[in-house]
Write a protein that holds these residues in place. Sequence first.
Motif, PDB file in Angstrom:
ATOM      1  N   SER A   4      55.113  99.476  29.037  1.00 32.64           N
ATOM      2  CA  SER A   4      54.222 100.594  28.694  1.00 32.64           C
ATOM      3  C   SER A   4      52.757 100.197  28.616  1.00 32.64           C
ATOM      4  O   SER A   4      51.869 101.010  28.869  1.00 32.64           O
ATOM      5  CB  SER A   4      54.657 101.230  27.371  1.00 32.64           C
ATOM      6  OG  SER A   4      54.709 100.250  26.338  1.00 32.64           O
ATOM      7  N   PHE A   9      51.542 101.670  34.039  1.00 30.03           N
ATOM      8  CA  PHE A   9      51.458 102.993  33.423  1.00 30.03           C
ATOM      9  C   PHE A   9      50.024 103.418  33.151  1.00 30.03           C
ATOM     10  O   PHE A   9      49.744 104.165  32.218  1.00 30.03           O
ATOM     11  CB  PHE A   9      52.332 103.031  32.167  1.00 30.03           C
ATOM     12  CG  PHE A   9      53.782 102.962  32.520  1.00 30.03           C
ATOM     13  CD1 PHE A   9      54.455 104.068  32.990  1.00 30.03           C
ATOM     14  CD2 PHE A   9      54.459 101.756  32.453  1.00 30.03           C
ATOM     15  CE1 PHE A   9      55.780 104.001  33.355  1.00 30.03           C
ATOM     16  CE2 PHE A   9      55.791 101.668  32.821  1.00 30.03           C
ATOM     17  CZ  PHE A   9      56.459 102.795  33.276  1.00 30.03           C
ATOM     18  N   SER A  11      46.806 105.396  35.114  1.00 23.63           N
ATOM     19  CA  SER A  11      46.574 106.311  36.234  1.00 23.63           C
ATOM     20  C   SER A  11      45.749 105.618  37.318  1.00 23.63           C
ATOM     21  O   SER A  11      45.028 104.645  37.047  1.00 23.63           O
ATOM     22  CB  SER A  11      45.869 107.573  35.750  1.00 23.63           C
ATOM     23  OG  SER A  11      44.589 107.249  35.221  1.00 23.63           O
ATOM     24  N   ASN A  21      51.060 107.089  37.131  1.00 27.47           N
ATOM     25  CA  ASN A  21      51.587 105.728  37.014  1.00 27.47           C
ATOM     26  C   ASN A  21      51.573 105.079  38.393  1.00 27.47           C
ATOM     27  O   ASN A  21      51.250 105.724  39.394  1.00 27.47           O
ATOM     28  CB  ASN A  21      52.996 105.724  36.405  1.00 27.47           C
ATOM     29  CG  ASN A  21      54.002 106.448  37.274  1.00 27.47           C
ATOM     30  OD1 ASN A  21      54.342 105.988  38.357  1.00 27.47           O
ATOM     31  ND2 ASN A  21      54.488 107.596  36.798  1.00 27.47           N
ATOM     32  N   LYS A 354      59.163 102.091  31.186  1.00 29.33           N
ATOM     33  CA  LYS A 354      58.110 102.242  30.189  1.00 29.33           C
ATOM     34  C   LYS A 354      58.580 101.796  28.806  1.00 29.33           C
ATOM     35  O   LYS A 354      57.824 101.171  28.047  1.00 29.33           O
ATOM     36  CB  LYS A 354      57.649 103.703  30.146  1.00 29.33           C
ATOM     37  CG  LYS A 354      56.410 103.941  29.301  1.00 29.33           C
ATOM     38  CD  LYS A 354      55.934 105.381  29.464  1.00 29.33           C
ATOM     39  CE  LYS A 354      54.619 105.609  28.732  1.00 29.33           C
ATOM     40  NZ  LYS A 354      54.121 106.997  28.931  1.00 29.33           N
TER      41      LYS A 354
END
Length: 399
Positions: A4, A9, A11, A21, A354
């Motif tokens: 995560s 993760f 943009s 992601n 994640k």
Amino acid sequence: MVLSDSNLFKSIKVGNVTLQNRLVHVPTTRLRATEDHVPTDSNLEYHDQRSKNNGGLIIYEATGANENFGFYPNQPMIENERQVKSFKKIVDKIHENGSYASLQIVHVGRAFNPQLAKKLNLPFVGPSSIYINEENENESKKENIQLKELTKDEIKIIIKEFINSTKKAINEAGFDFVEIHGAHMFLIDQFLQTVSNQRTDEYGGSIENRARFLFEIIDGCIEAVGADHLGVRLSPYTEFNGGLGIKSEINPIVLWGYILSELQKRANSGNELAYISLVEPRLQGDDWEIDEKTSKINFEWPRYIWKGIIIRAGAFLDEKVIDKLEESINSDNKLLIGVSRPFTSNPDLVNRLKNGYPLTKYDRSKFYNIMQNDGYITFGSYGEEDDHSKDDVVPKPLA
């Protein structure tokens, strides 16, 4: 492994969209379209499941412009109105779920099954009349069909068909991108490599000539839909379909270094492709096991040439390699990680990676079960039971 906090993760802008992601569902040929190549309700459900709570990129399986491009049974195509309308329903669902879609377009060339080509009276062609191997040549002779070297006029027609199918995908079906399949020793790759291309005209001989077919397709598609709607897939080290990979007389870096340099030149002049998808050396086409020899190849060199978005794909979630995933994604701010087989059995793969949830093992024996739902849309998300209620339901065309 909980990812995560990794770049996976974060943009990233790709072409004219922003992905939430950097995990990409790369193409997985699964043969669930109808016999006349129309996407089905099962295709829709599969992509609905994998685009929910995702926000990333899903690249649809290899698709032909028409039957003359060669195909596997029940492979999708994007030629007629029914096919386009069916694709649009799938793309609309992916977009409704907040994710994005790319369509991979392929001409299989000499990799077309000669028996099927003979049966349907379809072209069995390549850059040169050089068969994949002796077994393929014997099968062709048995079927009384000869592998034919493409004429220059036929090459021009194929280029136009690539361009026309790209326009249909973007302008009619609504895909965000089209990925030109230049990998795995299908037609474009066959032109690139001397083992399959021994032409003496402007499409053979020098590296520049052997790459001409690829660049005429790419440049035509750039003019038709814009570079930001295009990607290309390359596999410099493939030994699939007769490729020689690292065994080539000239090191793959020479040929694909030139290709990447030419793509970067286009980027520098304002025509940067949305992405380049690269197949890792450790995987060889449909070989399921990691190749210990080629896995040792340092595959960082493409980044020294191409400055744009790269998708690297090839067994990143294998237990032998997964420890390299976080290191790879965090070391390159324009890198995306491509995954295929684990997405088959983990529709919520994004959420599992994640949060570090365990993965469900895929069942490769069911990958290519034509027009069957079992092993395709049966897998549940984490904490859910698999759903076999549609195992005996025959997929239906979407249009």
